[in-house]
Design an enzyme around this catalytic site. Structure first.
Site, PDB file in Angstrom:
ATOM      1  N   ARG A  38       0.961  -1.125   0.033  1.00 11.83           N
ATOM      2  CA  ARG A  38      -0.101   0.019  -0.118  1.00 11.83           C
ATOM      3  C   ARG A  38       0.931   1.265   0.196  1.00 11.83           C
ATOM      4  O   ARG A  38       1.565   1.404   0.934  1.00 11.83           O
ATOM      5  CB  ARG A  38      -0.819   0.201   1.002  1.00 11.83           C
ATOM      6  CG  ARG A  38      -2.119   1.072   1.367  1.00 11.83           C
ATOM      7  CD  ARG A  38      -2.808   1.097   2.315  1.00 11.83           C
ATOM      8  NE  ARG A  38      -2.396   1.137   3.493  1.00 11.83           N
ATOM      9  CZ  ARG A  38      -3.196   0.870   4.723  1.00 11.83           C
ATOM     10  NH1 ARG A  38      -4.377   0.330   4.701  1.00 11.83           N
ATOM     11  NH2 ARG A  38      -2.416   0.854   5.942  1.00 11.83           N
ATOM     12  N   SER A 107     -12.850  -3.393   0.863  1.00 12.85           N
ATOM     13  CA  SER A 107     -12.888  -2.875   2.228  1.00 12.85           C
ATOM     14  C   SER A 107     -14.339  -2.720   2.662  1.00 12.85           C
ATOM     15  O   SER A 107     -15.291  -2.212   1.863  1.00 12.85           O
ATOM     16  CB  SER A 107     -12.231  -1.764   2.501  1.00 12.85           C
ATOM     17  OG  SER A 107     -10.685  -2.104   2.547  1.00 12.85           O
ATOM     18  N   LYS A 134      -5.778   4.628   9.497  1.00 14.73           N
ATOM     19  CA  LYS A 134      -6.871   5.130   8.762  1.00 14.73           C
ATOM     20  C   LYS A 134      -7.499   6.265   9.523  1.00 14.73           C
ATOM     21  O   LYS A 134      -8.440   6.139  10.274  1.00 14.73           O
ATOM     22  CB  LYS A 134      -8.065   3.999   8.880  1.00 14.73           C
ATOM     23  CG  LYS A 134      -7.599   2.948   7.787  1.00 14.73           C
ATOM     24  CD  LYS A 134      -7.749   3.309   6.270  1.00 14.73           C
ATOM     25  CE  LYS A 134      -7.487   2.409   5.340  1.00 14.73           C
ATOM     26  NZ  LYS A 134      -7.434   2.611   4.031  1.00 14.73           N
TER      27      LYS A 134
END
Length: 208
Positions: A38, A107, A134
């Site tokens: 990521r 997700s 997040k």
């Protein structure tokens, strides 16, 4: 064994930015079976460069390699699939790009999203606990893990603050798979950290 079959046997999923090969090897030796790169807002060449290390390490350890957000780069990187957020490319468009054999993950953050997930090979369920990876996204708690255990039609990974203690709680709520970031990425010994997570996941329900 095809990619979907390998996914179904995977229990520990590492999500990470670009990392040196020794880190990847240690995490994979410790029991990581699926590793996702990521890199938010990175140039394509930087993503592809990092992906080469992930691809080689996963190949050497028999693990799956996924790329975040970018179906086009997943194909160029030779990844086994792509993972999408709710605001990324539509699942159908991603599937058209990566083809029928690569994996597509999604997700999910609510019961409705879990129930509506279609055309994907797996879902992430979380964040179970608030996490700095997040920012601004509220924790969903173990209730969503229990909902996914009862209703998800594809394999799911509990994610968000998953240290060994929370992994045990998630397993007790019905999770058989977890995805982790900091518990391995920030560990002094990634191999030992991965082994501890595997043990925590297996304790409440055994390994079946």
């Amino acid at each position: 064994m095809d990619l979907a079959a390998r996914l179904r046997t995977a229990r520990l999923y590492l999500v990470s930015g670009a990392r040196p090969r020794p880190f990847l090897d240690a995490a994979l030796r410790g029991g990581v079976e699926l590793s996702k790169l990521r890199l938010t807002d990175a140039e394509d060449d930087a993503v592809l460069g990092a992906a080469r290390d992930f691809r080689a390490a996963c190949d050497d350890h028999g693990a799956l390699f996924l790329l975040n957000d970018r179906p086009d780069l997943a194909v160029r990187a030779g990844a086994d699939g792509v993972h999408l957020g709710q605001d990324d490319a539509p699942v159908a468009a991603a599937r058209e790009t990566v083809g029928p054999d690569r994996l597509v993950g999604l997700s999910t953050h609510t019961p409705a999203q879990v129930d509506a997930a279609a055309g994907v090979d797996y879902i992430g369920v979380g964040p179970v606990a608030a996490t700095p990876t997040k920012p601004g996204r509220p924790a969903v708690g173990l209730e969503l893990v229990a909902h996914a255990a009862a209703h998800a039609t594809v394999p799911f990974f509990a994610i968000g603050g998953m240290d060994p203690a929370l992994t045990r709680q998630a397993a007790a709520a019905g999770a058989t798979r977890v995805a982790v970031v900091r518990a391995i990425a920030d560990a002094e010994d990634p191999e030992t950290a991965a082994r501890a997570l595997r043990a925590a996941l297996e304790e409440p329900r055994g390994t079946a």
